[in-house]
Design a protein around this motif. Structure first.
Motif, PDB file in Angstrom:
ATOM      1  N   THR A   7       3.667 119.814 -52.065  1.00 19.70           N
ATOM      2  CA  THR A   7       3.013 121.137 -51.655  1.00 19.70           C
ATOM      3  C   THR A   7       2.988 121.298 -50.274  1.00 19.70           C
ATOM      4  O   THR A   7       2.758 120.640 -49.234  1.00 19.70           O
ATOM      5  CB  THR A   7       1.552 120.630 -52.104  1.00 19.70           C
ATOM      6  OG1 THR A   7       1.335 120.028 -53.556  1.00 19.70           O
ATOM      7  CG2 THR A   7       0.765 122.086 -52.032  1.00 19.70           C
ATOM      8  N   TYR A   8       3.618 122.670 -50.217  1.00 23.18           N
ATOM      9  CA  TYR A   8       3.415 123.078 -48.779  1.00 23.18           C
ATOM     10  C   TYR A   8       2.130 123.852 -48.749  1.00 23.18           C
ATOM     11  O   TYR A   8       1.538 124.642 -49.497  1.00 23.18           O
ATOM     12  CB  TYR A   8       4.697 124.425 -48.534  1.00 23.18           C
ATOM     13  CG  TYR A   8       5.842 123.891 -48.645  1.00 23.18           C
ATOM     14  CD1 TYR A   8       6.489 123.354 -47.557  1.00 23.18           C
ATOM     15  CD2 TYR A   8       6.815 123.812 -49.770  1.00 23.18           C
ATOM     16  CE1 TYR A   8       7.867 122.927 -47.571  1.00 23.18           C
ATOM     17  CE2 TYR A   8       7.973 123.318 -49.803  1.00 23.18           C
ATOM     18  CZ  TYR A   8       8.575 122.990 -48.661  1.00 23.18           C
ATOM     19  OH  TYR A   8       9.706 122.393 -48.645  1.00 23.18           O
ATOM     20  N   LEU A   9       1.469 123.511 -47.768  1.00 24.30           N
ATOM     21  CA  LEU A   9       0.106 123.803 -47.387  1.00 24.30           C
ATOM     22  C   LEU A   9      -0.049 125.245 -46.627  1.00 24.30           C
ATOM     23  O   LEU A   9       0.221 125.398 -45.417  1.00 24.30           O
ATOM     24  CB  LEU A   9      -0.447 122.771 -46.548  1.00 24.30           C
ATOM     25  CG  LEU A   9      -0.496 121.009 -47.069  1.00 24.30           C
ATOM     26  CD1 LEU A   9      -1.338 120.169 -46.288  1.00 24.30           C
ATOM     27  CD2 LEU A   9      -1.088 121.107 -48.475  1.00 24.30           C
ATOM     28  N   SER A  10      -0.413 126.036 -47.456  1.00 27.79           N
ATOM     29  CA  SER A  10      -0.697 127.643 -47.015  1.00 27.79           C
ATOM     30  C   SER A  10      -1.974 127.670 -46.295  1.00 27.79           C
ATOM     31  O   SER A  10      -3.112 127.203 -46.612  1.00 27.79           O
ATOM     32  CB  SER A  10      -0.613 128.477 -48.292  1.00 27.79           C
ATOM     33  OG  SER A  10       0.563 128.362 -49.029  1.00 27.79           O
ATOM     34  N   TYR A  11      -1.852 128.384 -44.946  1.00 23.32           N
ATOM     35  CA  TYR A  11      -3.022 128.804 -44.429  1.00 23.32           C
ATOM     36  C   TYR A  11      -3.500 127.465 -43.786  1.00 23.32           C
ATOM     37  O   TYR A  11      -4.998 127.643 -43.633  1.00 23.32           O
ATOM     38  CB  TYR A  11      -4.236 129.797 -45.130  1.00 23.32           C
ATOM     39  CG  TYR A  11      -3.258 130.805 -45.717  1.00 23.32           C
ATOM     40  CD1 TYR A  11      -2.864 131.829 -44.877  1.00 23.32           C
ATOM     41  CD2 TYR A  11      -3.287 130.860 -47.185  1.00 23.32           C
ATOM     42  CE1 TYR A  11      -2.162 132.867 -45.278  1.00 23.32           C
ATOM     43  CE2 TYR A  11      -2.834 132.084 -47.675  1.00 23.32           C
ATOM     44  CZ  TYR A  11      -1.914 133.018 -46.867  1.00 23.32           C
ATOM     45  OH  TYR A  11      -1.601 134.102 -47.442  1.00 23.32           O
ATOM     46  N   ALA A  12      -2.942 126.488 -43.453  1.00 28.39           N
ATOM     47  CA  ALA A  12      -3.684 125.449 -42.602  1.00 28.39           C
ATOM     48  C   ALA A  12      -4.058 125.912 -41.195  1.00 28.39           C
ATOM     49  O   ALA A  12      -3.079 126.593 -40.726  1.00 28.39           O
ATOM     50  CB  ALA A  12      -2.590 124.183 -42.811  1.00 28.39           C
ATOM     51  N   SER A  13      -5.230 125.184 -40.538  1.00 22.98           N
ATOM     52  CA  SER A  13      -5.216 125.624 -39.500  1.00 22.98           C
ATOM     53  C   SER A  13      -4.575 124.793 -38.280  1.00 22.98           C
ATOM     54  O   SER A  13      -4.381 123.434 -38.405  1.00 22.98           O
ATOM     55  CB  SER A  13      -6.792 125.371 -39.003  1.00 22.98           C
ATOM     56  OG  SER A  13      -7.355 126.186 -39.837  1.00 22.98           O
ATOM     57  N   VAL A  14      -3.722 125.444 -37.366  1.00 24.48           N
ATOM     58  CA  VAL A  14      -3.095 124.788 -36.407  1.00 24.48           C
ATOM     59  C   VAL A  14      -3.492 125.175 -34.920  1.00 24.48           C
ATOM     60  O   VAL A  14      -3.660 126.467 -34.764  1.00 24.48           O
ATOM     61  CB  VAL A  14      -1.592 125.214 -36.611  1.00 24.48           C
ATOM     62  CG1 VAL A  14      -0.602 124.380 -35.236  1.00 24.48           C
ATOM     63  CG2 VAL A  14      -0.940 124.780 -37.960  1.00 24.48           C
ATOM     64  N   GLY A  15      -4.044 124.251 -34.019  1.00 25.45           N
ATOM     65  CA  GLY A  15      -4.357 124.648 -32.801  1.00 25.45           C
ATOM     66  C   GLY A  15      -4.193 123.636 -31.695  1.00 25.45           C
ATOM     67  O   GLY A  15      -3.969 122.404 -31.965  1.00 25.45           O
ATOM     68  N   ILE A  16      -4.192 123.992 -30.529  1.00 29.68           N
ATOM     69  CA  ILE A  16      -4.072 123.192 -29.395  1.00 29.68           C
ATOM     70  C   ILE A  16      -5.661 122.612 -29.037  1.00 29.68           C
ATOM     71  O   ILE A  16      -6.714 123.165 -29.062  1.00 29.68           O
ATOM     72  CB  ILE A  16      -3.787 123.742 -28.124  1.00 29.68           C
ATOM     73  CG1 ILE A  16      -2.492 124.335 -28.355  1.00 29.68           C
ATOM     74  CG2 ILE A  16      -3.832 122.888 -26.957  1.00 29.68           C
ATOM     75  CD1 ILE A  16      -2.157 125.316 -27.233  1.00 29.68           C
ATOM     76  N   GLU A  17      -5.909 121.264 -29.289  1.00 24.68           N
ATOM     77  CA  GLU A  17      -7.135 120.388 -29.326  1.00 24.68           C
ATOM     78  C   GLU A  17      -7.776 120.831 -28.010  1.00 24.68           C
ATOM     79  O   GLU A  17      -7.301 120.771 -26.963  1.00 24.68           O
ATOM     80  CB  GLU A  17      -6.984 119.236 -29.281  1.00 24.68           C
ATOM     81  CG  GLU A  17      -7.977 118.055 -29.386  1.00 24.68           C
ATOM     82  CD  GLU A  17      -8.860 118.234 -30.881  1.00 24.68           C
ATOM     83  OE1 GLU A  17     -10.061 117.561 -31.030  1.00 24.68           O
ATOM     84  OE2 GLU A  17      -8.547 119.400 -31.771  1.00 24.68           O
ATOM     85  N   GLY A  18      -9.261 121.177 -28.256  1.00 25.07           N
ATOM     86  CA  GLY A  18     -10.014 121.437 -26.746  1.00 25.07           C
ATOM     87  C   GLY A  18      -9.927 123.018 -26.478  1.00 25.07           C
ATOM     88  O   GLY A  18     -10.512 123.082 -25.291  1.00 25.07           O
ATOM     89  N   THR A  19      -9.072 123.834 -27.232  1.00 26.69           N
ATOM     90  CA  THR A  19      -9.002 125.082 -26.499  1.00 26.69           C
ATOM     91  C   THR A  19      -9.481 126.044 -27.927  1.00 26.69           C
ATOM     92  O   THR A  19      -9.349 125.463 -28.993  1.00 26.69           O
ATOM     93  CB  THR A  19      -7.630 125.569 -26.037  1.00 26.69           C
ATOM     94  OG1 THR A  19      -6.466 125.543 -27.213  1.00 26.69           O
ATOM     95  CG2 THR A  19      -6.985 124.104 -25.103  1.00 26.69           C
ATOM     96  N   GLY A  20      -9.157 127.169 -27.486  1.00 29.10           N
ATOM     97  CA  GLY A  20      -9.290 128.373 -28.678  1.00 29.10           C
ATOM     98  C   GLY A  20      -8.030 128.766 -29.018  1.00 29.10           C
ATOM     99  O   GLY A  20      -7.852 129.806 -29.824  1.00 29.10           O
ATOM    100  N   ILE A  21      -6.826 128.313 -28.768  1.00 27.92           N
ATOM    101  CA  ILE A  21      -5.570 128.743 -29.017  1.00 27.92           C
ATOM    102  C   ILE A  21      -5.164 128.018 -30.239  1.00 27.92           C
ATOM    103  O   ILE A  21      -5.149 127.073 -30.548  1.00 27.92           O
ATOM    104  CB  ILE A  21      -4.583 128.250 -28.047  1.00 27.92           C
ATOM    105  CG1 ILE A  21      -5.116 128.960 -26.426  1.00 27.92           C
ATOM    106  CG2 ILE A  21      -3.187 128.905 -28.155  1.00 27.92           C
ATOM    107  CD1 ILE A  21      -4.188 128.495 -25.285  1.00 27.92           C
ATOM    108  N   GLY A  22      -4.616 128.890 -31.369  1.00 32.42           N
ATOM    109  CA  GLY A  22      -4.202 128.451 -32.518  1.00 32.42           C
ATOM    110  C   GLY A  22      -3.471 129.391 -33.351  1.00 32.42           C
ATOM    111  O   GLY A  22      -3.456 130.582 -32.957  1.00 32.42           O
ATOM    112  N   THR A  23      -3.050 129.021 -34.597  1.00 31.11           N
ATOM    113  CA  THR A  23      -2.474 129.672 -35.536  1.00 31.11           C
ATOM    114  C   THR A  23      -2.866 129.045 -36.858  1.00 31.11           C
ATOM    115  O   THR A  23      -3.422 128.255 -36.993  1.00 31.11           O
ATOM    116  CB  THR A  23      -0.836 129.992 -35.295  1.00 31.11           C
ATOM    117  OG1 THR A  23      -0.672 130.929 -36.270  1.00 31.11           O
ATOM    118  CG2 THR A  23      -0.376 128.859 -35.339  1.00 31.11           C
ATOM    119  N   VAL A  24      -2.308 129.740 -37.883  1.00 32.14           N
ATOM    120  CA  VAL A  24      -2.427 129.242 -39.271  1.00 32.14           C
ATOM    121  C   VAL A  24      -0.973 129.192 -39.942  1.00 32.14           C
ATOM    122  O   VAL A  24      -0.053 130.052 -39.316  1.00 32.14           O
ATOM    123  CB  VAL A  24      -3.336 130.047 -39.898  1.00 32.14           C
ATOM    124  CG1 VAL A  24      -4.555 130.132 -39.564  1.00 32.14           C
ATOM    125  CG2 VAL A  24      -2.796 131.557 -40.388  1.00 32.14           C
TER     126      VAL A  24
END
Length: 446
Positions: A76-93
């Protein structure tokens, strides 16, 4: 003719401003002059040193991480998984295929990237340990409790869980002003072909969950768009003449702000008036999460809304809402009826914790693009829809880290964003975090 980008207006934007200002009155004499001159030299040296260090940091290239997020069994490819830099507000999906690209600022290279998905164990990896061009992040499924074997504590009902989540909005979400750097995409599709595409880098000045949505200020930094191949008929022009033009970006931000909508209805919410059920208990980021299903049949469009609520703090971390037209619709016009049956109307919202509060990190809204795109003789064939997506790249909560959006910069909700033009800035887009487009979609050709 192949779809193509076009741009025709310049829009300057200065991202980095460093202003040093100091005013002080001195009473000089010969004995103190040298002392003040020495202090001024030290201050000037410190300022110059700060500028040199800042310019050095700004000049450092961002690290680009390409990733694919999938289940550990490679199925399974996981759609719209949260990806971010720990401890910051920087991220994507991740996109529909589980793929993402993230640019890591130089000052965050020593940090860790964190990937989270409901029902799976979160995964953390040191950024400096990522050396390949594209890395596969495999998430292990986490234990879950299926419906039928759930025993809720103290006899609490699913409706009471949802009511408690609403009552805790004031603790879990920000009431103060904050700033969001974001990416917006508007993509019209017909079957597996896209017929119009617009992408914009935007900034949002938000005034908190309890503020009127009209107070929110949104400005566009960069914008690029394709030609328009949406098929339209007389119904579309009639609707536009009656209801006017709307800004799809403003509507998307408002519709995906589920926390504010729930807070607004906090006093009128009655868990006994609608069907509310607990589907299952999942795991997210090491915590148990309630999956609550809410059915609303009082609206002209039947809808089911799924709320994902943390068991620990009752924070709402995800909301999925699907609309469907009543199956007993008496309208005999097949083109309209087919659109009803084929409808993909709905919204999805994902929230991510930054500091001690939760903020919207991703929102998606889908709506019909045109009545004319529906085949009259085949129900559900040839349907055409517009998908709006909003991705929050960064959350800024310190007032000193952002400037207010000026009145003249604010996007108006009755203005079509597609009619706005900006000069294309390839350097900007080459280093800007976007949601990667679905690889199965093709360009329209005439």
């Amino acid at each position: 003719m192949t779809i193509s980008w076009h741009f025709n207006r310049d829009n300057g934007h200065n991202y980095n401003k460093f202003v040093f200002f100091r005013k002080k009155q001195f009473s000089f004499n010969s004995s103190t002059l040298n002392m003040h001159l020495l202090k001024m030299k030290r201050r000037l040296l410190l300022a110059l040193t700060f500028c040199l260090i800042t310019n050095f940091l700004l000049a450092q290239p961002n690290k680009k991480i390409n990733g694919i997020v999938l289940s550990a069994d490679n199925i399974t490819y996981l759609s719209y998984a949260s990806v971010g830099i720990e401890g910051t507000g920087i991220g994507t999906v991740t996109n529909e295929a589980g793929v993402f690209t993230l640019y890591i600022p130089y000052e965050n290279l020593a940090g860790s990237i964190k990937i989270s998905y409901v029902g799976f164990k979160s995964l953390e990896k040191k950024i400096l340990d990522i050396v390949s061009d594209t890395i596969h992040f495999k998430l292990e499924p986490d234990s879950l409790v299926l419906n039928g074997v759930i025993v809720l504590p103290n006899g609490i009902t699913p409706g009471e869980i949802l009511k408690e989540a609403i009552s805790r909005i004031s603790k879990n979400y920000d009431r103060q002003s904050f700033y969001l750097q974001a990416f917006y995409r508007q993509m019209a599709t017909k079957d597996e072909t896209y017929t119009r595409l617009l992408e914009a880098a935007i900034e949002i000045q938000d005034f908190g969950y309890d503020a009127n949505s009209d107070r929110r200020k949104v400005k566009v930094i960069e914008l690029r768009k394709s030609d328009d191949f949406i098929e339209r008929g007389w119904r579309d022009f009639l609707v536009k003449a009656i209801y006017g033009t709307t800004n799809g970006m403003i509507t998307t931000i408002t519709d995906c702000d589920w926390v504010s909508k729930m807070y607004e209805k906090r006093n009128s919410f009655d868990p006994h008036k609608n069907k509310i059920s607990l589907n299952r208990i999942l795991k997210f980021d090491g915590q148990e999460v309630y999956e609550i299903e809410f059915e609303n049949t009082d609206f002209s469009l039947d809808n089911k809304t799924i709320y994902y609520i943390n068991t620990s703090d009752y924070a709402i971390i995800k909301v999925d809402c699907k609309y469907q037209f009543p199956s007993n619709n008496s309208n005999s016009d097949k083109s309209v009826k087919a659109l009803f049956y084929a409808s993909k109307w709905g919204t999805q919202s994902i929230y991510r914790k930054v500091g001690d509060k939760y903020y919207l990190s991703y929102g998606k809204r889908t709506e019909p693009a045109s009545f004319a795109a529906v085949e009259k003789d085949k129900i559900g064939v040839g349907d055409q829809f517009i998908q709006h997506e909003i991705l929050i790249n960064n959350v800024l909560t310190q007032r000193s880290s952002w400037d207010r959006v000026k009145r003249k910069e604010k996007q108006m909700k009755d203005t079509d964003i597609y009619n706005q033009s900006f000069k294309y800035n390839p350097e900007f887009w080459a280093n800007y975090v976007i949601i990667l487009r679905n690889p199965i979609l093709k360009q329209v050709r005439n």
